[in-house]
Write a protein that holds these residues in place. Structure first.
Motif, PDB file in Angstrom:
ATOM      1  N   VAL A  11       0.838  -1.744  -0.167  1.00 59.44           N
ATOM      2  CA  VAL A  11       0.373  -0.078  -0.251  1.00 59.44           C
ATOM      3  C   VAL A  11       0.488   1.265   0.016  1.00 59.44           C
ATOM      4  O   VAL A  11       1.533   1.666   1.043  1.00 59.44           O
ATOM      5  N   TYR A  12       0.414   1.670  -0.903  1.00 64.50           N
ATOM      6  CA  TYR A  12       1.565   2.814  -1.643  1.00 64.50           C
ATOM      7  C   TYR A  12       1.442   4.508  -1.628  1.00 64.50           C
ATOM      8  O   TYR A  12      -0.204   4.617  -1.612  1.00 64.50           O
ATOM      9  N   THR A  13       1.308   5.378  -1.939  1.00 68.92           N
ATOM     10  CA  THR A  13       1.103   6.602  -2.336  1.00 68.92           C
ATOM     11  C   THR A  13       1.932   7.300  -3.314  1.00 68.92           C
ATOM     12  O   THR A  13       3.739   6.859  -3.072  1.00 68.92           O
ATOM     13  N   ASP A  14       1.503   7.984  -3.987  1.00 67.68           N
ATOM     14  CA  ASP A  14       2.949   8.989  -4.686  1.00 67.68           C
ATOM     15  C   ASP A  14       3.254   9.879  -4.743  1.00 67.68           C
ATOM     16  O   ASP A  14       4.733   9.454  -5.317  1.00 67.68           O
ATOM     17  N   TRP A  15       3.442  10.305  -4.232  1.00 68.13           N
ATOM     18  CA  TRP A  15       4.246  11.187  -3.099  1.00 68.13           C
ATOM     19  C   TRP A  15       5.021  10.511  -1.855  1.00 68.13           C
ATOM     20  O   TRP A  15       6.323  11.677  -1.409  1.00 68.13           O
ATOM     21  N   CYS A  16       5.101   9.461  -1.837  1.00 67.24           N
ATOM     22  CA  CYS A  16       5.788   8.949  -0.181  1.00 67.24           C
ATOM     23  C   CYS A  16       6.744   8.267  -0.247  1.00 67.24           C
ATOM     24  O   CYS A  16       7.429   7.501  -1.681  1.00 67.24           O
ATOM     25  N   GLY A  17       7.574   9.092  -0.379  1.00 66.31           N
ATOM     26  CA  GLY A  17      10.034   9.190  -0.516  1.00 66.31           C
ATOM     27  C   GLY A  17       9.791   7.820  -0.388  1.00 66.31           C
ATOM     28  O   GLY A  17      10.477   6.938  -1.156  1.00 66.31           O
ATOM     29  N   TRP A  18       9.387   7.427   1.081  1.00 63.12           N
ATOM     30  CA  TRP A  18      10.097   5.591   1.525  1.00 63.12           C
ATOM     31  C   TRP A  18       9.430   4.869   0.034  1.00 63.12           C
ATOM     32  O   TRP A  18       9.858   3.891   0.399  1.00 63.12           O
ATOM     33  N   PHE A  30       4.408 -15.638  -2.565  1.00 58.09           N
ATOM     34  CA  PHE A  30       3.456 -14.457  -1.917  1.00 58.09           C
ATOM     35  C   PHE A  30       2.553 -14.451  -4.118  1.00 58.09           C
ATOM     36  O   PHE A  30       3.346 -14.246  -4.855  1.00 58.09           O
ATOM     37  N   TYR A  31       1.204 -13.517  -3.922  1.00 63.07           N
ATOM     38  CA  TYR A  31       1.032 -13.000  -4.642  1.00 63.07           C
ATOM     39  C   TYR A  31       1.294 -11.093  -4.410  1.00 63.07           C
ATOM     40  O   TYR A  31       0.727 -11.110  -3.283  1.00 63.07           O
ATOM     41  N   ALA A  32       1.582 -10.976  -5.388  1.00 63.01           N
ATOM     42  CA  ALA A  32       2.571  -9.418  -4.875  1.00 63.01           C
ATOM     43  C   ALA A  32       1.019  -8.744  -5.350  1.00 63.01           C
ATOM     44  O   ALA A  32       1.216  -8.491  -6.534  1.00 63.01           O
ATOM     45  N   VAL A  33       0.520  -7.817  -4.943  1.00 64.15           N
ATOM     46  CA  VAL A  33       0.231  -6.517  -5.195  1.00 64.15           C
ATOM     47  C   VAL A  33       0.412  -5.067  -4.905  1.00 64.15           C
ATOM     48  O   VAL A  33       0.635  -4.849  -4.168  1.00 64.15           O
ATOM     49  N   LYS A  34       0.142  -3.965  -5.841  1.00 65.05           N
ATOM     50  CA  LYS A  34       0.930  -2.714  -5.679  1.00 65.05           C
ATOM     51  C   LYS A  34      -1.028  -2.000  -5.122  1.00 65.05           C
ATOM     52  O   LYS A  34      -1.852  -1.763  -6.053  1.00 65.05           O
ATOM     53  N   LEU A  35      -0.911  -1.078  -4.443  1.00 66.48           N
ATOM     54  CA  LEU A  35      -2.099  -0.255  -4.037  1.00 66.48           C
ATOM     55  C   LEU A  35      -2.225   0.813  -3.299  1.00 66.48           C
ATOM     56  O   LEU A  35      -1.510   1.068  -2.362  1.00 66.48           O
ATOM     57  N   ASN A  36      -2.355   1.845  -4.450  1.00 67.05           N
ATOM     58  CA  ASN A  36      -2.396   2.822  -4.451  1.00 67.05           C
ATOM     59  C   ASN A  36      -3.448   3.709  -3.204  1.00 67.05           C
ATOM     60  O   ASN A  36      -5.061   3.806  -3.766  1.00 67.05           O
ATOM     61  N   ALA A  37      -3.539   3.705  -2.128  1.00 66.11           N
ATOM     62  CA  ALA A  37      -4.221   4.120  -1.365  1.00 66.11           C
ATOM     63  C   ALA A  37      -5.129   5.474  -1.476  1.00 66.11           C
ATOM     64  O   ALA A  37      -6.173   6.108  -0.631  1.00 66.11           O
ATOM     65  N   GLU A  38      -4.223   6.404  -2.781  1.00 63.87           N
ATOM     66  CA  GLU A  38      -5.228   7.425  -2.910  1.00 63.87           C
ATOM     67  C   GLU A  38      -6.340   7.616  -4.247  1.00 63.87           C
ATOM     68  O   GLU A  38      -6.186   8.482  -4.646  1.00 63.87           O
ATOM     69  N   ASP A  39      -5.560   6.493  -4.905  1.00 65.67           N
ATOM     70  CA  ASP A  39      -6.987   5.763  -6.210  1.00 65.67           C
ATOM     71  C   ASP A  39      -7.763   6.158  -6.468  1.00 65.67           C
ATOM     72  O   ASP A  39      -8.246   4.685  -5.457  1.00 65.67           O
ATOM     73  N   SER A  65     -12.713   1.256  -4.364  1.00 63.46           N
ATOM     74  CA  SER A  65     -12.024   1.719  -5.132  1.00 63.46           C
ATOM     75  C   SER A  65     -10.718   1.036  -4.514  1.00 63.46           C
ATOM     76  O   SER A  65     -11.118   1.364  -3.135  1.00 63.46           O
ATOM     77  N   GLU A  66      -8.806   1.583  -5.143  1.00 57.64           N
ATOM     78  CA  GLU A  66      -8.374   1.344  -4.516  1.00 57.64           C
ATOM     79  C   GLU A  66      -7.897   2.292  -2.782  1.00 57.64           C
ATOM     80  O   GLU A  66      -7.212   1.595  -1.827  1.00 57.64           O
ATOM     81  N   GLU A  67      -8.182   3.649  -3.387  1.00 63.60           N
ATOM     82  CA  GLU A  67      -8.351   4.254  -2.040  1.00 63.60           C
ATOM     83  C   GLU A  67      -9.305   3.358  -0.455  1.00 63.60           C
ATOM     84  O   GLU A  67      -9.362   3.260   0.327  1.00 63.60           O
ATOM     85  N   GLU A  68     -11.023   3.617  -1.062  1.00 65.08           N
ATOM     86  CA  GLU A  68     -11.467   2.718  -0.351  1.00 65.08           C
ATOM     87  C   GLU A  68     -10.592   0.816   0.064  1.00 65.08           C
ATOM     88  O   GLU A  68     -10.900   1.060   1.744  1.00 65.08           O
ATOM     89  N   MET A  69     -10.100   0.124  -0.320  1.00 61.45           N
ATOM     90  CA  MET A  69      -9.232  -1.243   0.384  1.00 61.45           C
ATOM     91  C   MET A  69      -8.786  -0.601   1.234  1.00 61.45           C
ATOM     92  O   MET A  69      -8.676  -1.427   2.175  1.00 61.45           O
ATOM     93  N   ALA A  70      -7.514   0.636   1.063  1.00 61.08           N
ATOM     94  CA  ALA A  70      -6.650   1.120   2.009  1.00 61.08           C
ATOM     95  C   ALA A  70      -6.929   0.768   3.103  1.00 61.08           C
ATOM     96  O   ALA A  70      -7.245   0.858   4.439  1.00 61.08           O
ATOM     97  N   ARG A  71      -8.570   1.846   3.121  1.00 65.06           N
ATOM     98  CA  ARG A  71      -8.908   2.750   4.245  1.00 65.06           C
ATOM     99  C   ARG A  71      -9.456   1.375   5.161  1.00 65.06           C
ATOM    100  O   ARG A  71      -9.734   0.760   6.306  1.00 65.06           O
TER     101      ARG A  71
END
Length: 150
Positions: free
Chosen positions: A48-55, A77-86, A99-105
């Motif tokens: 779970v990432y965001t576009d602005w996250c440097g780390w 594992f099955y690896a998934v990228k989930l944008n927490a703000e999409d 949405s990816e945002e709703e799933m992260a929440r």
């Protein structure tokens, strides 16, 4: 002799681009994993990432390019990228649209990067929050899998 040398050189030229291709983690979308886990059960690692996250970018650049991390994640594992703000990308999960945002929440992710580990039934097991270097990242995943098997 020239013919043999020509064949050997041709073989090298064909095989070099294959070796030059970098190994990488196989990233799936959340909806792809829903199907994959039914076909062949495996645990899921959700980045779970965001576009602005440097780390998050540092994880992508350094940790996720490490050969041991790539090998361990792809194997276990099955690896998934989930944008927490999409909020645009939508998919269905257990009869509800997210949405990816709703799933992260829904996964209760509040910091980035964060790695949600799900079992093969797609239930959340735990979170591994924060940036991790390659060796400690693999060690955390190994310990988690070891504990989960018992």
């Amino acid at each position: 002799m020239k013919k043999i040398l020509g064949i050997v050189m041709l073989g090298l030229m064909v095989s070099l681009p294959l070796k030059a291709q970098k190994e990488a983690i196989t990233w799936y979308s959340f909806e792809e994993v829903i199907d994959k886990v039914e076909e062949s059960p495996k645990m899921i690692l959700v980045d779970v990432y965001t576009d602005w996250c440097g780390w998050c970018k540092k994880m992508d650049r350094e940790t996720f390019t490490d050969k041991k991390v790539i090998s361990y994640v792809n194997e276990n594992f099955y690896a998934v990228k989930l944008n927490a703000e999409d909020a645009k990308k939508k998919f269905e999960f257990r009869g509800k649209e997210y949405s990816e945002e709703e799933m992260a929440r829904a996964m209760r992710v509040r910091s980035y990067p964060n790695f949600v580990i799900m079992d093969a039934t797609m239930e959340n097991i735990t979170q591994l929050p924060g940036y991790r270097e390659a060796k400690p990242f693999v060690e955390s995943l190994m310990a988690l899998l070891e504990n989960f098997k018992h």
